[in-house]
Write a protein that holds these residues in place. Structure first.
Motif, PDB file in Angstrom:
ATOM      1  N   SER A   8       0.814  -1.217   0.000  1.00 12.20           N
ATOM      2  CA  SER A   8       0.000   0.000   0.000  1.00 12.20           C
ATOM      3  C   SER A   8       0.847   1.267   0.000  1.00 12.20           C
ATOM      4  N   PHE A   9       2.071   1.192   0.521  1.00 12.77           N
ATOM      5  CA  PHE A   9       2.957   2.359   0.546  1.00 12.77           C
ATOM      6  C   PHE A   9       3.351   2.805  -0.860  1.00 12.77           C
ATOM      7  N   ALA A  10       3.252   1.931  -1.840  1.00 14.72           N
ATOM      8  CA  ALA A  10       3.716   2.225  -3.192  1.00 14.72           C
ATOM      9  C   ALA A  10       2.637   2.818  -4.088  1.00 14.72           C
ATOM     10  N   VAL A  11       1.412   2.907  -3.584  1.00 16.64           N
ATOM     11  CA  VAL A  11       0.311   3.407  -4.410  1.00 16.64           C
ATOM     12  C   VAL A  11       0.348   4.930  -4.413  1.00 16.64           C
ATOM     13  N   GLU A  12       0.803   5.493  -5.531  1.00 16.46           N
ATOM     14  CA  GLU A  12       0.874   6.937  -5.686  1.00 16.46           C
ATOM     15  C   GLU A  12       0.995   7.251  -7.176  1.00 16.46           C
ATOM     16  N   PRO A  13       0.573   8.453  -7.569  1.00 13.03           N
ATOM     17  CA  PRO A  13       0.668   8.812  -8.986  1.00 13.03           C
ATOM     18  C   PRO A  13       2.126   9.054  -9.407  1.00 13.03           C
ATOM     19  N   LEU A  14       2.356   9.040 -10.694  1.00 13.29           N
ATOM     20  CA  LEU A  14       3.690   9.247 -11.246  1.00 13.29           C
ATOM     21  C   LEU A  14       4.290  10.576 -10.776  1.00 13.29           C
ATOM     22  N   GLU A  15       3.466  11.611 -10.692  1.00  8.19           N
ATOM     23  CA  GLU A  15       3.967  12.923 -10.247  1.00  8.19           C
ATOM     24  C   GLU A  15       4.587  12.831  -8.857  1.00  8.19           C
ATOM     25  N   ASN A  16       3.993  12.011  -7.991  1.00  6.07           N
ATOM     26  CA  ASN A  16       4.523  11.873  -6.642  1.00  6.07           C
ATOM     27  C   ASN A  16       5.838  11.108  -6.651  1.00  6.07           C
ATOM     28  N   LYS A  17       5.951  10.113  -7.515  1.00  2.87           N
ATOM     29  CA  LYS A  17       7.212   9.371  -7.629  1.00  2.87           C
ATOM     30  C   LYS A  17       8.325  10.303  -8.113  1.00  2.87           C
ATOM     31  N   LEU A  18       7.996  11.194  -9.037  1.00  2.00           N
ATOM     32  CA  LEU A  18       8.985  12.154  -9.520  1.00  2.00           C
ATOM     33  C   LEU A  18       9.354  13.150  -8.422  1.00  2.00           C
ATOM     34  N   SER A  19       8.376  13.585  -7.641  1.00  2.00           N
ATOM     35  CA  SER A  19       8.691  14.503  -6.543  1.00  2.00           C
ATOM     36  C   SER A  19       9.530  13.800  -5.477  1.00  2.00           C
ATOM     37  N   ASP A  20       9.334  12.488  -5.309  1.00  2.00           N
ATOM     38  CA  ASP A  20      10.188  11.728  -4.390  1.00  2.00           C
ATOM     39  C   ASP A  20      11.647  11.802  -4.825  1.00  2.00           C
ATOM     40  N   LEU A  21      11.889  11.725  -6.124  1.00  2.00           N
ATOM     41  CA  LEU A  21      13.263  11.821  -6.622  1.00  2.00           C
ATOM     42  C   LEU A  21      13.867  13.188  -6.316  1.00  2.00           C
ATOM     43  N   VAL A  22      13.057  14.231  -6.419  1.00  2.00           N
ATOM     44  CA  VAL A  22      13.535  15.577  -6.084  1.00  2.00           C
ATOM     45  C   VAL A  22      13.850  15.663  -4.590  1.00  2.00           C
ATOM     46  N   VAL A  23      12.941  15.163  -3.767  1.00  2.00           N
ATOM     47  CA  VAL A  23      13.151  15.187  -2.312  1.00  2.00           C
ATOM     48  C   VAL A  23      14.390  14.364  -1.944  1.00  2.00           C
ATOM     49  N   ASN A  24      14.556  13.204  -2.570  1.00  2.00           N
ATOM     50  CA  ASN A  24      15.741  12.376  -2.332  1.00  2.00           C
ATOM     51  C   ASN A  24      17.010  13.165  -2.638  1.00  2.00           C
ATOM     52  N   THR A  25      17.016  13.846  -3.774  1.00  2.00           N
ATOM     53  CA  THR A  25      18.191  14.599  -4.199  1.00  2.00           C
ATOM     54  C   THR A  25      18.494  15.745  -3.237  1.00  2.00           C
ATOM     55  N   VAL A  26      17.470  16.458  -2.818  1.00  3.37           N
ATOM     56  CA  VAL A  26      17.656  17.556  -1.869  1.00  3.37           C
ATOM     57  C   VAL A  26      18.195  17.018  -0.545  1.00  3.37           C
ATOM     58  N   GLY A  27      17.637  15.926  -0.055  1.00  2.00           N
ATOM     59  CA  GLY A  27      18.114  15.330   1.193  1.00  2.00           C
ATOM     60  C   GLY A  27      19.560  14.887   1.089  1.00  2.00           C
ATOM     61  N   PHE A  28      19.909  14.219   0.007  1.00  2.00           N
ATOM     62  CA  PHE A  28      21.284  13.755  -0.182  1.00  2.00           C
ATOM     63  C   PHE A  28      22.233  14.943  -0.304  1.00  2.00           C
ATOM     64  N   TRP A  29      21.822  15.968  -1.039  1.00  2.00           N
ATOM     65  CA  TRP A  29      22.657  17.155  -1.214  1.00  2.00           C
ATOM     66  C   TRP A  29      22.924  17.841   0.134  1.00  2.00           C
ATOM     67  N   PHE A  30      21.866  18.033   0.935  1.00  2.00           N
ATOM     68  CA  PHE A  30      22.058  18.626   2.261  1.00  2.00           C
ATOM     69  C   PHE A  30      22.979  17.768   3.120  1.00  2.00           C
ATOM     70  N   GLY A  31      22.783  16.474   3.083  1.00  2.00           N
ATOM     71  CA  GLY A  31      23.648  15.576   3.842  1.00  2.00           C
ATOM     72  C   GLY A  31      25.099  15.693   3.421  1.00  2.00           C
ATOM     73  N   ARG A  32      25.346  15.761   2.129  1.00  2.00           N
ATOM     74  CA  ARG A  32      26.722  15.900   1.622  1.00  2.00           C
ATOM     75  C   ARG A  32      27.313  17.242   2.018  1.00  2.00           C
ATOM     76  N   ARG A  33      26.485  18.297   2.011  1.00  2.00           N
ATOM     77  CA  ARG A  33      26.961  19.633   2.385  1.00  2.00           C
ATOM     78  C   ARG A  33      27.381  19.698   3.848  1.00  2.00           C
ATOM     79  N   LEU A  34      26.715  18.930   4.695  1.00  2.00           N
ATOM     80  CA  LEU A  34      27.020  18.942   6.125  1.00  2.00           C
ATOM     81  C   LEU A  34      28.006  17.866   6.544  1.00  2.00           C
ATOM     82  N   LYS A  35      28.512  17.120   5.578  1.00  2.00           N
ATOM     83  CA  LYS A  35      29.462  16.048   5.865  1.00  2.00           C
ATOM     84  C   LYS A  35      30.781  16.656   6.334  1.00  2.00           C
ATOM     85  N   VAL A  36      31.328  16.055   7.389  1.00  2.00           N
ATOM     86  CA  VAL A  36      32.633  16.488   7.889  1.00  2.00           C
ATOM     87  C   VAL A  36      33.623  15.389   7.524  1.00  2.00           C
ATOM     88  N   ASP A  37      34.591  15.738   6.705  1.00  2.00           N
ATOM     89  CA  ASP A  37      35.563  14.717   6.259  1.00  2.00           C
ATOM     90  C   ASP A  37      36.650  14.477   7.274  1.00  2.00           C
TER      91      ASP A  37
END
Length: 79
Positions: A50-79
């Motif tokens: 049931s978690f996977a039932v969503e329109p294509l637009e939402n799946k595409l917005s998930d990719l945007v949210v994923n990218t923003v989250g990963f980008w913020f995480g990389r920006r705050l990474k301490v090497d």
């Protein structure tokens, strides 16, 4: 259905964590992120998924949210 929902928060948190505390590179990130959304698309309609039932637009917005989250995480990474 809204483009952003509570699942969007979990997507952001997961990929922020991956960006911040792993050595995952952008290529692997994109591959995993797109593969997961494709998996959700394939299982859409299964009674146990049931978690996977969503329109294509939402799946595409998930990719945007994923990218923003990963980008913020990389920006705050301490090497």
């Amino acid at each position: 259905m809204a483009l952003l929902n509570l699942w969007s928060l979990s997507h952001f948190a997961i990929w922020f964590t991956a960006g911040r505390w792993t050595n995952l590179n952008w290529t692997v990130f994109f591959a995993l992120s797109i593969a997961w959304e494709c998996f959700e698309w394939v299982i859409d309609g299964q009674t146990w998924a049931s978690f996977a039932v969503e329109p294509l637009e939402n799946k595409l917005s998930d990719l945007v949210v994923n990218t923003v989250g990963f980008w913020f995480g990389r920006r705050l990474k301490v090497d």
